[in-house]
Design an enzyme around this catalytic site. Structure first.
Site: not given
Ligand SMILES: NC(=O)c1ccc[n+]([C@@H]2O[C@H](COP(=O)([O-])OP(=O)(O)OC[C@H]3O[C@@H](n4cnc5c(N)ncnc54)[C@H](OP(=O)(O)O)[C@@H]3O)[C@@H](O)[C@H]2O)c1
Length: 325
Positions: A36, A209
């Site tokens: 995000g 994937k």
């Molecule tokens: N990171 C990567 O490199 C990558 C690559 C490809 C795909 N993805 C996929 O993308 C998705 C996100 O991954 P990520 O790594 O970005 O996860 P992350 O770093 O854990 O971030 C998730 C965010 O969602 C927020 N959140 C959760 N519930 C919420 C709600 N009810 N309202 C508002 N915000 C909420 C969390 O908030 P809080 O901060 O308040 O906990 C956190 O900031 C996953 O499915 C992952 O597998 C990630």
């Protein structure tokens, strides 16, 4: 770069983050975690209006105290003071990026669903399968767009993201094909330098994937190794790939099965020094997305009477390992 679109704070003072009313055409980003933050900062840097939606007042306050989002690329940090509100705020949303984990996606979207304008574009970034489909079913009034991304980012601290791996994002409609490409949305991605391609068959990308993930990530957790360590488990990987290819065929995704084993071997080699995302989640004591990856694959096999004994055994081993105190 210091990005202060809504503040006149002098340069030596922390920038004030001021919530602005949501503008039509604005990007709303729900989930200010790794991906995000990566998306929000690049969109904002390109001069596009971006508005963060945080889960509650406490997270909004924490964001304000952090002074904005920090994106770290090649060791350089840039600060982006984006307007933000918590999900309880009002105002229509025309374009939303849902950037939560798969297991949080439904609860998160439920908190803003009533604000989505008819025909709103909603990009779903979740890994694996199952959660995007569940979200799309909750939003009949919106145009849900599935994304499959190979970009990599991680979160060293709250409201910070390190852009760790250049990659590519495929996007496509969740629903039946037939709508024109969302040209304005794609133009924004282009402007923001987010490498992407629109595809009529994003489902095939997601299945591929999922299969790659199922062949690599669980074994890295069980053997406690980097991706390259799986070169020592060649036969096991080959057996899993054969079952995954059979499963893809049974699910009507034969194209996604073509050359699967070769690609898995290529990924193992090319990313030999990396730890898989599931390995990292386990190491850091975070919940994994197993239910939307291997769990989804095993359930799909069960529903189609497709025999995948090694995948099922792998899931049982992984669940046991994850539940160990
Ligand atoms: N990171 C990567 O490199 C990558 C690559 C490809 C795909 N993805 C996929 O993308 C998705 C996100 O991954 P990520 O790594 O970005 O996860 P992350 O770093 O854990 O971030 C998730 C965010 O969602 C927020 N959140 C959760 N519930 C919420 C709600 N009810 N309202 C508002 N915000 C909420 C969390 O908030 P809080 O901060 O308040 O906990 C956190 O900031 C996953 O499915 C992952 O597998 C990630």
């Amino acid at each position: 770069m210091r990005h202060l679109p809504f503040s006149n704070a002098p340069a030596d003072e922390p920038a004030r983050v001021v919530a602005e009313p949501s503008a039509a055409g604005s990007w709303h980003v729900l989930g200010a975690g790794s991906l995000g933050t990566l998306w929000a900062c690049r969109l904002a840097r390109a001069g596009l209006p971006v508005h963060l939606l945080l889960r509650n007042a406490a997270r909004l306050q924490a964001y304000r105290e952090a002074g904005g989002l920090r994106l770290i690329e090649d060791g350089q940090a840039s600060l982006h003071c984006l307007p933000a509100t918590d999900v309880a705020a009002d105002g229509p949303i025309a374009r939303l990026l849902l950037a939560c984990k798969a297991y949080d996606a439904q609860a998160a979207i439920a908190s803003v669903a009533a604000r989505l304008a008819p025909g709103a574009e909603v990009i779903l970034l979740q890994n694996g399968m199952g959660s995007q489909q569940a979200v799309a079913e909750m939003l009949p009034q919106a145009r849900c767009i599935y994304a499959s991304s190979t970009e990599g980012a991680y979160r060293p601290a709250d409201f910070q993201a390190v852009f760790a791996g250049q990659g590519f994002t495929w996007l496509g409609d969740a629903g039946p094909v037939g709508l024109a490409e969302p040209t304005a949305l794609l133009a924004d991605l282009e402007r923001a330098g987010i490498a992407h391609q629109w595809t009529a068959n994003v489902h095939s990308r997601l299945w591929r994937k999922l299969a790659l993930n199922c062949a690599i990530n669980p074994l890295t957790v069980l053997y406690g190794c980097r991706n390259g360590g799986l070169a020592d488990h060649h036969d096991e990987v080959a057996t899993l790939c054969a079952e995954l290819a059979r499963l893809l065929g049974a699910c009507g995704q034969a194209d996604a099965a073509l050359g699967l084993h070769q690609e898995v071997q290529r990924v193992i080699q090319a990313t030999a020094a990396n730890y898989s995302s599931m390995y990292q989640d386990v190491e850091q004591g975070r919940r994994t997305e197993i239910d939307y990856l291997l769990g989804y694959a095993c359930q799909a096999a069960l529903e189609r009477h497709c025999e995948v004994p090694h995948l099922q055994a792998l899931q049982a081993r992984l669940v046991r390992a994850l539940n160990k105190p």
